[in-house]
Design a protein around this motif. Structure first.
Motif, short mmCIF file in Angstrom:
data_model
loop_
_atom_site.label_atom_id
_atom_site.label_comp_id
_atom_site.label_asym_id
_atom_site.label_seq_id
_atom_site.Cartn_x
_atom_site.Cartn_y
_atom_site.Cartn_z
N VAL A 57 0.85 -1.19 0.00
CA VAL A 57 0.00 0.00 0.00
C VAL A 57 0.88 1.24 0.00
CG1 VAL A 57 -1.72 1.32 1.31
CG2 VAL A 57 -1.86 -1.18 1.21
N GLN A 58 0.57 2.18 -0.88
CA GLN A 58 1.33 3.43 -0.93
C GLN A 58 0.72 4.43 0.06
OE1 GLN A 58 1.49 5.26 -4.79
NE2 GLN A 58 2.56 7.09 -4.06
N LEU A 59 1.55 5.05 0.87
CA LEU A 59 1.07 6.03 1.84
C LEU A 59 1.23 7.44 1.27
CD1 LEU A 59 2.54 4.53 5.15
CD2 LEU A 59 0.20 4.35 4.26
N CYS A 60 0.20 8.27 1.47
CA CYS A 60 0.21 9.65 1.00
C CYS A 60 0.27 10.60 2.18
CB CYS A 60 -1.05 9.94 0.18
SG CYS A 60 -1.15 9.04 -1.38
N ALA A 61 1.01 11.67 2.02
CA ALA A 61 1.23 12.60 3.13
C ALA A 61 0.02 13.46 3.43
CB ALA A 61 2.44 13.48 2.83
N THR A 62 -0.83 13.71 2.43
CA THR A 62 -1.97 14.61 2.61
C THR A 62 -3.22 14.01 1.99
OG1 THR A 62 -1.63 15.80 0.52
CG2 THR A 62 -0.42 16.61 2.47
N PRO A 63 -4.40 14.37 2.51
CA PRO A 63 -5.64 13.90 1.88
C PRO A 63 -5.82 14.45 0.47
CG PRO A 63 -6.11 15.46 3.66
CD PRO A 63 -4.65 15.13 3.75
#
Length: 315
Positions: A57-63
Motif C-alpha cells: 500500500v502506498q502512503l500519501c502525506a496529505t488527503p
C-alpha cells in the motif's frame, strides 16, 4: 466500463476498517493508496508503515494528494471527521472520481459532505456499514445512497463488496445505519452498565438467568464478553458514532436521551482504556480477558480507587 481492478483506490483512514479493505483489495491486485492523520504521530506511524509495506500500500502525506491520485476514494475516518475529510479531499479530487463515504455520520452530515464533493466535480456516494466489519471483511453488508450510488454498485461488488442501493435520496442509508446504532450501541452500553453494577451487587448470575428466560435466543455470557471487548477497544469511535446517532434522532424532532447517554458511557469506557486500565492501547488483544467479569472487576476496582481518592465515585 473500466475494469474496477484497474482503479487506483484511495483509502482515507487506515484504522481497522481501512487496513481490512486495503488487504482485501490488494489481494485482488488493486492499486491502493492511503492517508491517515496518525502518520503524523511517531507513536502510530511505524505500525502503519509496516502494514503498508507488507501489503504493498502506498502512503500519501496529505488527503489532497490522495484525492488527486485516486479514481475512487473510500472515506473511513471517525464520525466527527466525515465532513472535514470530504472538505480536505474536495479541493483536489479528480473530475468524475467516486467518493464513497463509509463514515457513521448523520444524514445531515452526509448531505453536507456530498455538497462539498459534488461541487468540486466528484461523485459522492453515501455508504452505511450495517454490522461489524471484521467478521465479514469487505463483504460486510453495505447500503449505498445518492444519485451516483447505482453507478458505483456493480464495480464495487465486482471488487468483492456486498453492497446494495438503499435510495437515490441522500440520507436514507445513513438514517438506517444510525437508527440501528441507537439500538446496537445502546445495548452495548446497557450491558456494560447493567452487568458491572450486577457484579458489584453479586447478582450477575441471577440477572443473566432472568435475561436468558426473557430472551432465550441470546447467549448473554458470550454477548457480554464481545460487547465489553469491542467497547474497550473502540469506545472512542463508538462514542463519536453515537453523537451522530443522537443528531439523527434530533433531526427527527426528538430529544436524543438514549443515544446521548450511550455516547457518554462509550466515551467513559474509552477514557478508562486510554488510562491503561486494560493494558497498553497498541498491545494485541487490547481487552485482555475473554471473560466479561474480569473486565467488570477492573472497572469496579477503578471506581473504588477513585472513591478512595476523591470521596465520590466517578461514573
Amino acid at each position: 466500463m473500466i475494469d474496477p481492478r484497474q482503479w487506483q483506490v484511495g483509502l482515507l483512514g487506515y484504522g481497522e476498517v481501512g487496513r481490512i479493505l486495503a488487504e482485501d483489495l490488494r489481494a485482488q491486485g488493486v492499486r491502493v493508496s492511503c492517508h491517515d492523520v496518525k502518520l503524523e504521530h511517531a507513536g502510530h506511524a511505524a505500525g502503519l508503515h509496516g502494514h503498508a509495506a507488507l501489503h504493498g500500500v502506498q502512503l500519501c502525506a496529505t488527503p489532497g494528494g490522495l484525492a488527486a491520485a485516486s479514481d475512487v476514494l473510500i472515506s473511513a475516518v471517525t464520525a466527527s471527521q466525515a465532513v472535514p475529510a470530504a472538505a480536505a479531499c474536495a479541493a483536489q479530487i479528480r473530475p468524475g472520481a467516486f467518493y464513497l463515504d463509509l463514515n457513521s455520520a448523520s444524514p445531515g452530515a452526509k448531505q453536507r459532505a456530498a455538497h462539498l464533493v459534488d461541487a468540486a466535480g466528484g461523485r459522492y456516494v453515501e455508504g452505511a456499514v450495517m454490522t461489524s466489519v471484521p467478521p465479514y471483511r469487505s463483504r460486510v453488508p453495505l447500503l449505498l445512497g445518492g444519485l451516483h450510488a447505482a453507478e458505483l454498485l456493480e464495480p464495487l461488488n465486482a471488487l468483492g463488496f456486498a453492497a446494495r442501493v438503499a435510495s437515490e435520496r441522500l440520507g436514507v442509508a445513513s438514517a438506517t445505519k444510525m437508527c440501528r446504532s441507537v439500538m446496537i450501541k445502546g445495548l452495548e452500553a446497557m450491558v456494560i452498565e447493567s452487568f458491572t453494577a450486577a457484579r458489584h451487587h453479586g447478582v450477575e448470575d441471577a440477572v443473566i438467568a432472568s435475561l436468558a428466560e426473557t430472551f432465550p435466543g441470546i447467549d448473554w455470557e458470550r454477548q457480554a464478553a464481545y460487547f465489553f471487548q469491542r467497547v474497550i477497544e473502540h469506545g472512542r469511535r463508538r462514542s463519536e458514532e453515537m453523537l451522530e446517532a443522537a443528531e439523527t434522532v434530533r433531526e427527527a424532532g426528538l430529544e436524543a436521551w438514549s443515544a446521548s447517554g450511550t455516547a457518554e458511557r462509550q466515551a467513559w469506557v474509552a477514557a478508562v482504556a486510554d488510562a491503561g486500565l486494560f493494558g497498553a492501547r497498541d498491545a494485541p488483544g487490547h481487552a485482555r480477558s475473554s471473560d466479561w467479569r474480569v473486565e467488570a472487576d477492573r472497572l469496579l476496582d477503578h471506581l473504588r480507587r477513585l472513591h478512595d481518592t476523591h470521596g465520590s465515585p466517578h461514573r
